[in-house]
Structures are given as structure tokens and as C-alpha cells.
Design an enzyme around this catalytic site. Structure first.
Site, PDB file in Angstrom:
ATOM      1  N   LYS A 145      29.769 -67.604  83.939  1.00  0.00           N
ATOM      2  CA  LYS A 145      31.026 -67.518  83.194  1.00  0.00           C
ATOM      3  C   LYS A 145      32.152 -68.341  83.821  1.00  0.00           C
ATOM      4  O   LYS A 145      32.981 -68.915  83.116  1.00  0.00           O
ATOM      5  CB  LYS A 145      31.448 -66.052  83.066  1.00  0.00           C
ATOM      6  CG  LYS A 145      30.434 -65.176  82.352  1.00  0.00           C
ATOM      7  CD  LYS A 145      30.217 -65.625  80.920  1.00  0.00           C
ATOM      8  CE  LYS A 145      29.206 -64.762  80.199  1.00  0.00           C
ATOM      9  NZ  LYS A 145      27.845 -64.909  80.667  1.00  0.00           N
ATOM     10  N   GLU A 201      40.123 -62.081  84.636  1.00  0.00           N
ATOM     11  CA  GLU A 201      40.779 -62.754  83.521  1.00  0.00           C
ATOM     12  C   GLU A 201      41.897 -61.871  82.974  1.00  0.00           C
ATOM     13  O   GLU A 201      41.879 -60.646  83.140  1.00  0.00           O
ATOM     14  CB  GLU A 201      39.792 -63.017  82.375  1.00  0.00           C
ATOM     15  CG  GLU A 201      38.824 -64.136  82.580  1.00  0.00           C
ATOM     16  CD  GLU A 201      37.934 -64.332  81.363  1.00  0.00           C
ATOM     17  OE1 GLU A 201      37.252 -65.355  81.316  1.00  0.00           O
ATOM     18  OE2 GLU A 201      37.917 -63.467  80.461  1.00  0.00           O
ATOM     19  N   ARG A 212      21.703 -69.571  72.514  1.00  0.00           N
ATOM     20  CA  ARG A 212      20.543 -69.029  71.800  1.00  0.00           C
ATOM     21  C   ARG A 212      20.960 -68.690  70.378  1.00  0.00           C
ATOM     22  O   ARG A 212      22.126 -68.838  70.004  1.00  0.00           O
ATOM     23  CB  ARG A 212      20.058 -67.750  72.483  1.00  0.00           C
ATOM     24  CG  ARG A 212      21.170 -66.710  72.648  1.00  0.00           C
ATOM     25  CD  ARG A 212      20.667 -65.385  73.140  1.00  0.00           C
ATOM     26  NE  ARG A 212      21.734 -64.501  73.577  1.00  0.00           N
ATOM     27  CZ  ARG A 212      22.525 -63.777  72.784  1.00  0.00           C
ATOM     28  NH1 ARG A 212      22.383 -63.887  71.471  1.00  0.00           N
ATOM     29  NH2 ARG A 212      23.446 -62.982  73.279  1.00  0.00           N
TER      30      ARG A 212
END
Length: 445
Positions: free
Chosen positions: A116, A200, A293
Site C-alpha cells: 500500500k 493515513e 484482479r
């Protein structure tokens, strides 16, 4: 196009991939655990191989067993579906090193977007908006506290290697951060083998909007609209719809352009999803993560854009052009997906069991992608998803009406299920208005 395809997954997504493969004249090969031997995807495949016991680590994540099955059955390609090995870069490399075609993005793209923090930094460099946060893992609790002080509370504490809504916690002050940091780091080490944590900015009121991208065989990256995914429990999606009722044509243009830049930044090929957070007050959006995906919720995009995304995946993997004109993509109508899970409709706790009744709804604009039939058993070994109920209409109101009727018609007995929750949601004024956010489920409970 290749002639044979091994589907390295189970349940509804395996059944759905097999359906498209057989329509295209491709021999479909299923792999299954001992616990899944009686499920529909096994019997509907042209050939099926048992790859181990119920434990996913010994079956659906057993790379050696899956590759042996591919070799023994003469498979030319492997489609990983979602979950399990679908975002495992080492598996993708091993598949290709074995001389097989990998139906998915390249291993380098999976690696780049799997972490991430690395993904955030790549996106920022590509001009994709990212929320305020750390540019490297918070090495220890003191580093996390310092980062949070700079970002400003509340903050989201996230596992850098996480995904699917797992490995996240919210802290509103330093005391909460100290608790969440240890909790998330421990969870990440146990679940992902990587305890790296990022910090974050947390947005108390936010919408979760994502963009479907497709990296074509000729190198172009195109965006097939956005999906609204804000109906969630425990940061995991329950309902998706397309187009998002929160996205104007101008905002859509910015969303799609940012998603294309994200794909181009990692030379993306095949299907993927760029997930973002949308501040409904300011109209600002921020990159959240990229799923390398096929997504669970891909059917709503298929309805609105008139494509079969699994077929497009197969065509990209085979080096073929898409079935659609990339320069003429435009949404038509509205689609909603409801995830039918074997879980308590109030607390959303898993409720596996033997299925004694299973009657699916039907009618115009109604599609059911299911993994089970009556007589099957939902075991505790895998995800609780039993089926996806997808409805479409010319307008959102028509789609909602069809969803109400379909939920009322869907009969399931045996395992617990969340159909009563959806009946409640589809009468909820906040949902009906389209002006909802990720807190809607908590407000209903």
C-alpha cells in the site's frame, strides 16, 4: 485463443469463469478441495481435479498441486479468479515460467500495487490524488505517533500488505493510535506475513468509489466506469452499484482519467480496479488501493457497459483485441449487486450450514451468480459468500424496484443469510436517496 483453461478458484467465481470459457469453446478445468467436491462448479467443468483437503493452504493456495493439475490435464492457461492466489506475484511468475498463460496482470504490476505504501507513492508520482499519509512504513509506535501528529487526527492505521477491508483501524487520538497500531501490526504479521503499517488521514464521512480498468493487449489502458461500494460492514462491501449516484459527468471524467493514469504508471494489462475515497462535501477523491484482479462486483460493470469482463480478460491474455470499441465506451442504465452471504443479518456473523432450500429469483434484469444449490453445505472453511444477486434497469429507481422483488423471491433455508438485511436496506430512505456514505450500515444497526 487458447483451447483449455484451469480455474484456480471455487464457488460462484469459478462457476462464472467456467460459464464464459465454455461459451467460447474453451475446455474448462476445475480444481477443488475435498470439502467442495459436490459444488456446482465442479460438476459443470469439463474436467475436475481434487487438489487437497478443506484447508485452503493445502488446496486452493497449494501452488504445487495446482500446477500439477494443470500439467496433468493439459491446461494452457490459468485464471485465478479473486482471493486465494489471484494477487500472488510469485504464483503469476511461476505459472508463466511453467509455460502457461496467466490470465491477469503481470507479476511486476501485482508487486508494485500489492504494498500500500509503494502504491501510494507510485500514484502520487503519476499525478493521482492521494490522501495525506506516510510515504514509508511507520517503523515503530513512536514513528506512528509522530506521523499522526503531522497528518492530524482522526487517522486510519492500515496494514501495508493488507486488502479486502482487512487489517485496518481508526484512531481519534494518541491513546487510540497506540492501541490500534499494536492491533493492526499483530494482525498483519499473522495474516500477511508482513507487519508493515501505514498511517493515513481518516475521513469520518466518505464514499467508497472505484473504477474498473482494463489494460489491453496493445498497451492501452481504458476505464469502464465507476462503481459505488459504500454499503459496507466491517470495511467489507455488501452492495455495489453502477453508475455511482454521487458522481456527476464532470467528476466521472476526472475519476476515469486518474484511474487510467494509475494503470499506465505500472504498464497494466488485464482487468483491475482503482479504489478511491470520495469526500461528498468537497468532491475531492483520493487513491485508496488498486486490486490487481477481477473484482467480486464486476457484474454491475458488465451490465452497464455491455461487456463480459471474463471474456475480455481471456482475450487480453491471448493477445487479442477487445470485443468493444475502446473509444466509444459509455454507461447505459443502472445496475445493483447484493452479496448474499451465509451470515446473521443483524450482527453479520458467519452462519454456515446445510442448504435445504435454494430457489433463485428470475425475470427481466435479474441475474444470479451463485456457488451453491439445494443439498450443498456452506462450510466454515471459506468466505461466507453464497451468491451475488445482480439487477439492472433503465434507471436507478427501476433497478431498486427489481432488487426488491428479487430479494422477496429468493428463498434460502438452512444456513443463516442476509436477505432480510437487503429487504431493509432497499426501503431505507438514505439509500433510496442515493446520498449515503460508508456509515450507512452502522446507522441502520
Amino acid at each position: 485463443m487458447f483451447e483449455s483453461l484451469l480455474v484456480a478458484n471455487r464457488g460462484e467465481i469459478a462457476r462464472r469463469i467456467i460459464r464464459t470459457a465454455k461459451r467460447l469453446g474453451i475446455r474448462a478445468i476445475a480444481v477443488h478441495s475435498e470439502a467442495d467436491a459436490g459444488l456446482p462448479f465442479v460438476t459443470e467443468a469439463d474436467h475436475a481435479v481434487c487438489v487437497g483437503p478443506a484447508n485452503p493452504a493445502l488446496s486452493y493456495r497449494n501452488v504445487e498441486a495446482i500446477l500439477a493439475a494443470a500439467k496433468d490435464t493439459g491446461a494452457q492457461a490459468i485464471h485465478p479468479g479473486y482471493g486465494f492466489l489471484s494477487e500472488n506475484a510469485d504464483f503469476a511468475r511461476t505459472v508463466e515460467a511453467s509455460g502457461l498463460t496467466w490470465v491477469g496482470p503481470g507479476a511486476d504490476a501485482i508487486t508494485a500495487m500489492g504494498d500500500k505504501i509503494n502504491a501510494r507513492n507510485l500514484m502520487a508520482a503519476a499525478g493521482v490524488p492521494v490522501a495525506p499519509g506516510t510515504t514509508e512504513p511507520a517503523a515503530d509506535l513512536d514513528a506512528a505517533v509522530a506521523a499522526a501528529a503531522e497528518i492530524g487526527y482522526p487517522v486510519m492505521v492500515k496494514a501495508a500488505a493488507g486488502g479486502g477491508g482487512m487489517g485496518m483501524g481508526v484512531a481519534t487520538d494518541e491513546a487510540g493510535l497506540r492501541t490500534e497500531y499494536d492491533k493492526v501490526r499483530s494482525f498483519a504479521e499473522r495474516m500477511f506475513g508482513d507487519g508493515s503499517v501505514l498511517i493515513e488521514r481518516y475521513f469520518p464521512r466518505v464514499r467508497h468509489v472505484e473504477v474498473q480498468i482494463l489494460g489491453l493487449a496493445d498497451g492501452r489502458v481504458v476505464a469502464l466506469g465507476e462503481r459505488e461500494c459504500s454499503v459496507q460492514r466491517r470495511n467489507q462491501k455488501l452492495v455495489e452499484e453502477s453508475p455511482s449516484p454521487a458522481v456527476s459527468p464532470e467528476l466521472r471524467s476526472r475519476f476515469l482519467a486518474a484511474a487510467v493514469r494509475a494503470g499506465e504508471a505500472v504498464n497494466y494489462r488485464n482487468a483491475g480496479t482503482v479504489e478511491c475515497l470520495l469526500d461528498p462535501t468537497t468532491g475531492e477523491f483520493f487513491f485508496l488501493e488498486m486490486n490487481t484482479r477481477l473484482q467480486v462486483e464486476h457484474p454491475v460493470t458488465e451490465y452497464v457497459y455491455g461487456v463480459d469482463l471474463v471474456e475480455e480478460q481471456l482475450r487480453v491474455a491471448a493477445g487479442l483485441a477487445p470485443t468493444f470499441d475502446p473509444d466509444s465506451l459509455a454507461p447505459r442504465g443502472h445496475a445493483i449487486e447484493l452479496r448474499i452471504n451465509a451470515e446473521d443479518p443483524k450482527r453479520f456473523l458467519p452462519g454456515p450450514g446445510a442448504i435445504t432450500t435454494w430457489n433463485e429469483p428470475a425475470g427481466e434484469g435479474v441475474r444470479v451468480d451463485s456457488g451453491y444449490v439445494a443439498g450443498n453445505t456452506v462450510t466454515p472453511f471459506y468466505d461466507s459468500l453464497m451468491a451475488k444477486l445482480i439487477v439492472s434497469g433503465a434507471t436507478r429507481d427501476e433497478a431498486v424496484e427489481r432488487a426488491r422483488a428479487a430479494v422477496a423471491q429468493f428463498e434460502i433455508a438452512g444456513p443463516k443469510n442476509n436477505l432480510p438485511f437487503f429487504a431493509e436496506l432497499l426501503e431505507n430512505p438514505e439509500f433510496l436517496s442515493g446520498d449515503y456514505d460508508t456509515g450507512i450500515v452502522s446507522r441502520m444497526r
